[in-house]
Motif scaffolding. Structure first.
Motif, PDB file in Angstrom:
ATOM      1  N   THR A  88       0.528  -1.144   0.310  1.00 60.83           N
ATOM      2  CA  THR A  88      -0.255   0.160  -0.440  1.00 60.83           C
ATOM      3  C   THR A  88       0.902   1.018   0.240  1.00 60.83           C
ATOM      4  N   HIS A  89       2.101   1.332   0.893  1.00 61.13           N
ATOM      5  CA  HIS A  89       3.733   2.507   0.804  1.00 61.13           C
ATOM      6  C   HIS A  89       4.045   1.850   0.493  1.00 61.13           C
ATOM      7  N   SER A  90       4.468   2.494  -0.751  1.00 59.40           N
ATOM      8  CA  SER A  90       6.410   2.128  -1.981  1.00 59.40           C
ATOM      9  C   SER A  90       7.333   2.085  -1.127  1.00 59.40           C
ATOM     10  N   PHE A  91       8.380   2.087  -1.142  1.00 59.29           N
ATOM     11  CA  PHE A  91       9.810   2.002  -0.279  1.00 59.29           C
ATOM     12  C   PHE A  91      10.242   3.417  -0.018  1.00 59.29           C
ATOM     13  N   GLY A  92       9.838   3.965  -0.945  1.00 55.89           N
ATOM     14  CA  GLY A  92       9.864   5.727  -1.112  1.00 55.89           C
ATOM     15  C   GLY A  92       9.142   6.512  -0.261  1.00 55.89           C
ATOM     16  N   ASP A  93       8.130   5.830  -0.427  1.00 55.31           N
ATOM     17  CA  ASP A  93       6.506   6.431   0.858  1.00 55.31           C
ATOM     18  C   ASP A  93       7.654   5.788   1.926  1.00 55.31           C
ATOM     19  N   LYS A  94       7.551   4.527   2.262  1.00 59.23           N
ATOM     20  CA  LYS A  94       8.042   4.500   3.600  1.00 59.23           C
ATOM     21  C   LYS A  94       9.072   4.582   4.275  1.00 59.23           C
ATOM     22  N   LEU A  95      10.359   5.055   3.033  1.00 61.94           N
ATOM     23  CA  LEU A  95      11.413   6.358   4.059  1.00 61.94           C
ATOM     24  C   LEU A  95      10.765   7.115   4.468  1.00 61.94           C
ATOM     25  N   SER A  96       9.954   8.535   3.198  1.00 60.04           N
ATOM     26  CA  SER A  96       9.585   9.299   3.689  1.00 60.04           C
ATOM     27  C   SER A  96       8.771   9.464   5.040  1.00 60.04           C
ATOM     28  N   ASP A  97       8.330   8.677   5.099  1.00 53.91           N
ATOM     29  CA  ASP A  97       7.085   8.774   6.093  1.00 53.91           C
ATOM     30  C   ASP A  97       7.847   8.552   7.543  1.00 53.91           C
ATOM     31  N   LEU A  98       9.275   7.737   7.390  1.00 56.00           N
ATOM     32  CA  LEU A  98       9.562   7.224   8.084  1.00 56.00           C
ATOM     33  C   LEU A  98       8.826   5.378   9.219  1.00 56.00           C
ATOM     34  N   THR A  99       7.844   5.477   8.124  1.00 54.65           N
ATOM     35  CA  THR A  99       7.538   3.776   8.692  1.00 54.65           C
ATOM     36  C   THR A  99       8.657   2.935   8.200  1.00 54.65           C
ATOM     37  N   PHE A 100       8.905   3.101   7.559  1.00 55.15           N
ATOM     38  CA  PHE A 100       9.996   2.357   6.865  1.00 55.15           C
ATOM     39  C   PHE A 100      10.897   1.114   8.284  1.00 55.15           C
ATOM     40  N   PHE A 101      11.210   3.208   9.386  1.00 55.22           N
ATOM     41  CA  PHE A 101      11.952   2.925  10.591  1.00 55.22           C
ATOM     42  C   PHE A 101      10.841   1.863  11.802  1.00 55.22           C
ATOM     43  N   TYR A 102       9.775   3.420  11.486  1.00 57.82           N
ATOM     44  CA  TYR A 102       9.087   3.089  12.822  1.00 57.82           C
ATOM     45  C   TYR A 102       7.392   2.564  12.941  1.00 57.82           C
ATOM     46  N   ALA A 103       6.877   1.679  13.546  1.00 57.16           N
ATOM     47  CA  ALA A 103       5.250   1.199  12.993  1.00 57.16           C
ATOM     48  C   ALA A 103       4.583   2.519  13.621  1.00 57.16           C
ATOM     49  N   ASP A 104       5.315   3.495  14.238  1.00 56.27           N
ATOM     50  CA  ASP A 104       4.688   4.796  14.469  1.00 56.27           C
ATOM     51  C   ASP A 104       5.887   6.238  14.153  1.00 56.27           C
ATOM     52  N   PRO A 105       5.049   6.387  13.807  1.00 55.88           N
ATOM     53  CA  PRO A 105       6.461   7.423  12.661  1.00 55.88           C
ATOM     54  C   PRO A 105       7.030   8.723  14.351  1.00 55.88           C
ATOM     55  N   THR A 106       5.512   8.407  14.995  1.00 62.90           N
ATOM     56  CA  THR A 106       5.733  10.206  16.279  1.00 62.90           C
ATOM     57  C   THR A 106       6.933   9.173  17.602  1.00 62.90           C
ATOM     58  N   GLU A 107       7.215   8.154  17.395  1.00 61.44           N
ATOM     59  CA  GLU A 107       8.372   7.706  18.360  1.00 61.44           C
ATOM     60  C   GLU A 107       9.501   7.847  18.025  1.00 61.44           C
ATOM     61  N   ALA A 108      10.200   8.408  16.584  1.00 57.91           N
ATOM     62  CA  ALA A 108      10.882   9.179  16.284  1.00 57.91           C
ATOM     63  C   ALA A 108      11.854  10.054  17.015  1.00 57.91           C
ATOM     64  N   ALA A 109      13.134   9.971  16.597  1.00 58.53           N
ATOM     65  CA  ALA A 109      13.978  11.024  17.568  1.00 58.53           C
ATOM     66  C   ALA A 109      13.662  12.171  17.402  1.00 58.53           C
ATOM     67  N   PRO A 110      14.016  13.641  17.787  1.00 56.21           N
ATOM     68  CA  PRO A 110      13.970  14.445  16.963  1.00 56.21           C
ATOM     69  C   PRO A 110      14.958  15.121  16.705  1.00 56.21           C
ATOM     70  N   GLY A 111      14.461  15.024  15.251  1.00 52.43           N
ATOM     71  CA  GLY A 111      15.448  15.440  14.255  1.00 52.43           C
ATOM     72  C   GLY A 111      15.401  14.477  13.467  1.00 52.43           C
ATOM     73  N   GLU A 112      15.149  13.618  13.427  1.00 51.52           N
ATOM     74  CA  GLU A 112      14.817  12.630  12.495  1.00 51.52           C
ATOM     75  C   GLU A 112      13.943  12.683  11.773  1.00 51.52           C
ATOM     76  N   ARG A 113      15.039  12.643   9.989  1.00 52.10           N
ATOM     77  CA  ARG A 113      14.013  12.461   9.116  1.00 52.10           C
ATOM     78  C   ARG A 113      14.896  12.034   7.813  1.00 52.10           C
ATOM     79  N   CYS A 114      14.129  11.394   6.802  1.00 51.61           N
ATOM     80  CA  CYS A 114      14.588  10.637   5.846  1.00 51.61           C
ATOM     81  C   CYS A 114      14.378  11.593   4.752  1.00 51.61           C
ATOM     82  N   PHE A 115      14.962  12.065   2.916  1.00 53.06           N
ATOM     83  CA  PHE A 115      14.338  12.221   1.932  1.00 53.06           C
ATOM     84  C   PHE A 115      14.965  11.423   1.236  1.00 53.06           C
ATOM     85  N   CYS A 116      13.986  11.486   0.373  1.00 56.79           N
ATOM     86  CA  CYS A 116      13.969  10.722  -0.573  1.00 56.79           C
ATOM     87  C   CYS A 116      13.114  11.212  -2.073  1.00 56.79           C
ATOM     88  N   ALA A 117      14.426  11.285  -2.723  1.00 58.27           N
ATOM     89  CA  ALA A 117      14.268  11.566  -4.218  1.00 58.27           C
ATOM     90  C   ALA A 117      14.535  10.309  -5.335  1.00 58.27           C
TER      91      ALA A 117
END
Length: 250
Positions: free
Chosen positions: A109-138
């Motif tokens: 339902t979400h491409s690999f690029g989508d998962k990188l961009s919204d951090l669901t690649f790392f976290y089931a709940d992206p709000t668990e990301a560390a402060p400043g943690e982000r991923c830009f995918c082009a």
């Protein structure tokens, strides 16, 4: 089987190891090919002085990484996948001298690029990301990568074992096991600039490696600046063709 590895501050024993040459390759139409390819690679590993073992304990991979930061980038946060394993090449002293891991991702339902961009690649709940943690995918291929995906990561060889072909030997084992157990449509990875020359088709097999970095991961609290990364991708047909070529060389 129990294998000892050395960390910087203590010796740890992992009891969940299994020998790769003892694993089932299933009963599907590719099982004989995959078993033959696995056996060939395990024999090549033994000829190089190591045996191949498998673990599902991600913390063990993290410990090996921390113990070898002088020759290995810090690995990223454990991906948010439904299953994972990592392969270790263990020498006669019981040291892990090579690794690579595979993680099963559902990108239906979400491409690999989508998962990188919204951090669901790392976290089931992206709000668990560390402060400043982000991923830009082009990366266009990353956004086109959908379905069942095996993410490949944590490829490393100890400096004293480099030049023996272990890096890609272990990588092929990861792709074989993922194909036998998960039947992914794609295998994807993210490649740092200094390791990009290792991913030529002659060394790695049929693959797509983007010509320039298209992914930037930032994690300030990790204490390390990750370099811009290139997308690496294998398709199922290409992996099968590579295994067939490997057997013909036997």
């Amino acid at each position: 089987m129990s294998v000892d590895i050395y960390s910087r501050d203590k010796k740890a024993t992992f009891s969940d190891w299994k020998s790769v040459d003892s694993l089932s390759m299933g009963s599907g139409p590719l099982s004989t090919l995959l078993s033959d390819a696995r056996d060939r690679l395990c024999a090549d590993a033994l000829a190089a002085g190591v045996r191949l073992v498998i673990s599902e304990a991600w913390q063990g991979l993290e410990q090996v990484n921390r113990a070898n930061l002088s020759s290995w980038l810090p690995i990223m946060h454990q991906p948010n996948g439904s299953a994972s394993f990592w392969i270790g090449a263990v020498d006669a002293r019981g040291d892990v001298v090579g690794t690579q891991a595979g993680v099963l991702l559902d990108c239906s339902t979400h491409s690999f690029g989508d998962k990188l961009s919204d951090l669901t690649f790392f976290y089931a709940d992206p709000t668990e990301a560390a402060p400043g943690e982000r991923c830009f995918c082009a990366s266009n291929p990353a956004f086109e990568t959908r379905g069942k995906v095996c993410y490949i990561t944590a490829g490393w060889t100890h400096p004293r074992m480099r030049g023996m072909g272990l890096f890609h030997l272990i990588g092929r084992v990861v792709r074989i096991l993922a194909l036998a157990w998960w039947t992914p449509k794609w295998w994807v990875g993210m490649v740092a600039p200094e390791t990009a020359p290792q991913w030529t088709e002659a060394k790695a097999g049929r693959r797509l490696l983007e010509a320039r970095p298209t992914i930037l991961y930032q994690h300030p609290s990790a204490g390390y600046d990750y370099p811009p990364l290139r997308l690496l991708r294998f398709c199922r047909a290409g992996v099968v063709l590579d295994m067939q070529a490997l057997i013909r060389q036997s």
